[in-house]
Design a protein around this motif. Structure first.
Motif, short mmCIF file in Angstrom:
data_model
loop_
_atom_site.label_atom_id
_atom_site.label_comp_id
_atom_site.label_asym_id
_atom_site.label_seq_id
_atom_site.Cartn_x
_atom_site.Cartn_y
_atom_site.Cartn_z
N GLU A 171 0.80 -1.23 0.00
CA GLU A 171 0.00 0.00 0.00
C GLU A 171 0.83 1.27 0.00
OE1 GLU A 171 -2.61 -0.50 3.31
OE2 GLU A 171 -3.72 -2.10 2.30
N ASN A 172 2.14 1.13 0.08
CA ASN A 172 3.01 2.31 0.15
C ASN A 172 3.10 3.00 -1.21
OD1 ASN A 172 5.10 4.15 0.35
ND2 ASN A 172 6.29 2.88 1.76
N GLU A 173 2.46 4.16 -1.30
CA GLU A 173 2.38 4.86 -2.59
C GLU A 173 3.71 5.47 -3.01
OE1 GLU A 173 -0.86 7.54 -2.07
OE2 GLU A 173 -2.35 5.92 -2.12
N ASN A 174 4.63 5.60 -2.08
CA ASN A 174 5.92 6.20 -2.41
C ASN A 174 6.91 5.19 -2.98
OD1 ASN A 174 5.15 8.75 -1.46
ND2 ASN A 174 5.46 8.01 0.63
N TYR A 175 6.53 3.93 -2.99
CA TYR A 175 7.43 2.90 -3.51
C TYR A 175 7.00 2.49 -4.92
CZ TYR A 175 10.29 1.83 0.59
OH TYR A 175 11.22 1.87 1.60
N PRO A 176 7.89 2.64 -5.91
CA PRO A 176 7.55 2.18 -7.26
C PRO A 176 7.34 0.66 -7.28
CG PRO A 176 9.79 3.14 -7.18
CD PRO A 176 9.23 3.21 -5.80
N GLU A 177 6.52 0.23 -8.22
CA GLU A 177 6.15 -1.20 -8.31
C GLU A 177 7.39 -2.09 -8.40
OE1 GLU A 177 3.65 -4.08 -7.81
OE2 GLU A 177 3.11 -1.95 -7.64
N MET A 178 8.38 -1.64 -9.17
CA MET A 178 9.59 -2.47 -9.35
C MET A 178 10.31 -2.71 -8.04
SD MET A 178 11.73 -1.69 -12.80
CE MET A 178 13.32 -1.99 -12.06
N LEU A 179 10.38 -1.66 -7.24
CA LEU A 179 11.06 -1.76 -5.94
C LEU A 179 10.30 -2.71 -5.02
CD1 LEU A 179 13.28 -0.87 -3.98
CD2 LEU A 179 11.96 1.18 -3.48
N LYS A 180 8.95 -2.60 -5.06
CA LYS A 180 8.12 -3.50 -4.24
C LYS A 180 8.39 -4.96 -4.62
CE LYS A 180 4.29 -0.32 -3.53
NZ LYS A 180 2.88 -0.01 -3.77
N GLN A 181 8.45 -5.20 -5.92
CA GLN A 181 8.67 -6.56 -6.39
C GLN A 181 10.06 -7.07 -6.00
OE1 GLN A 181 6.26 -8.44 -7.13
NE2 GLN A 181 4.89 -6.68 -7.13
#
Ligand SMILES: [Zn+2]
Ligand SMILES: [Zn+2]
Length: 260
Positions: A171-181
């Motif tokens: 849910e962290n909007e400040n994290y880009p999808e790639m970083l989350k993955q």
């Protein structure tokens, strides 16, 4: 053996360990100045640090290495596969010693090592043994393996990564999808969920004391990590406080552990 975590988390990692004959650091993810200050809390003169054991070359594990190890001529230890990646980050010529996973002695400490699945060529998990008392430091890994769990067997105390709460990260909007993955991936970081699974396995193998470590300041909180793992242990019939002790490491030093 005396152990004090001087900071832990995505912004820096530094642990002090003292045996009868040796004073060592595991990682040095604070500036040289801040490392000196924190050793001062323990009344340890930085000149007396015998060696720094580096897990891997990410900045949160070696920020202060160049200046500290150059200033005090401290021996640095890194796994042979992590040597060149670390060398690329060095601005000074340091006294670097490499090792493989066969294990070795440093003064009166036996050092055991194991490779951790992380997004670098080599990340090292360490166990340090003095007079049959073993402490292990296992952070920066995307998942656990049989080999890792086997290596941690007989540890009296384990500092184990509990990096993020999966929901909070997603849910962290400040994290880009790639970083989350990347964080969630097999070579990323242990979540509170995967940490809890590992704690149960390691508890069954005999370890009774864990320090949740390398918490993300953005995607986790000490309370969340503790409550989550506590609940999973309860669900598995394990009582925190009675059967097992769980502490949470923080960005500031919290406890000195004495393994006797
Ligand atoms: Zn890392
Ligand atoms: Zn890290």
């Amino acid at each position: 053996m005396k152990i004090c975590n001087l900071t832990s988390g995505s912004d820096g990692n530094l642990t002090y360990i003292e045996s009868v004959n040796a004073k060592i650091l595991v990682d040095i993810g604070l500036s040289c100045l801040e490392t000196e200050k924190r050793l001062g809390y323990l009344k340890v003169n930085p000149e007396n640090i015998d060696a720094i054991f580096i897990s891997h070359e990410h900045y949160d594990h070696m920020k202060g290495l160049n200046i500290f190890a150059n200033k005090y001529k401290t021996k640095v230890f890194v796994h042979e596969d992590g040597y060149y990646p670390l060398l690329n980050k060095l601005k000074k010529t340091l006294n670097i010693n490499t090792f493989n996973d066969k294990g070795f002695d440093f003064k009166d400490i036996t050092v055991q090592t194991v490779g951790l699945p992380h997004d670098v060529k080599r990340c090292t998990g360490y166990s340090f043994i003095e007079q049959q008392k073993k402490v292990s430091i296992i952070t920066d890994l995307g998942h656990t393996t049989k080999e890792i769990l086997q290596n941690l067997k007989d540890s009296k105390l384990i500092f184990l990564e509990s990096n993020h709460d999966i929901e909070m990260l997603l849910e962290n909007e400040n994290y880009p999808e790639m970083l989350k993955q990347r964080i969630l991936g097999q070579n990323g970081h242990l979540s509170n969920n995967t940490c809890a699974e590992a704690v149960i396995n390691l508890f069954k193998a005999g370890t009774k004391h864990f320090v949740l470590s390398h918490l993300s300041t953005k995607n986790n909180t000490p309370r969340l990590a503790y409550n989550f793992i506590n609940q999973i242990l309860i669900n598995n019939g394990i009582s925190v406080g009675e059967d097992v002790k769980i502490d949470v490491a923080s960005v500031v030093p919290k406890a000195i552990y004495n393994l006797k």
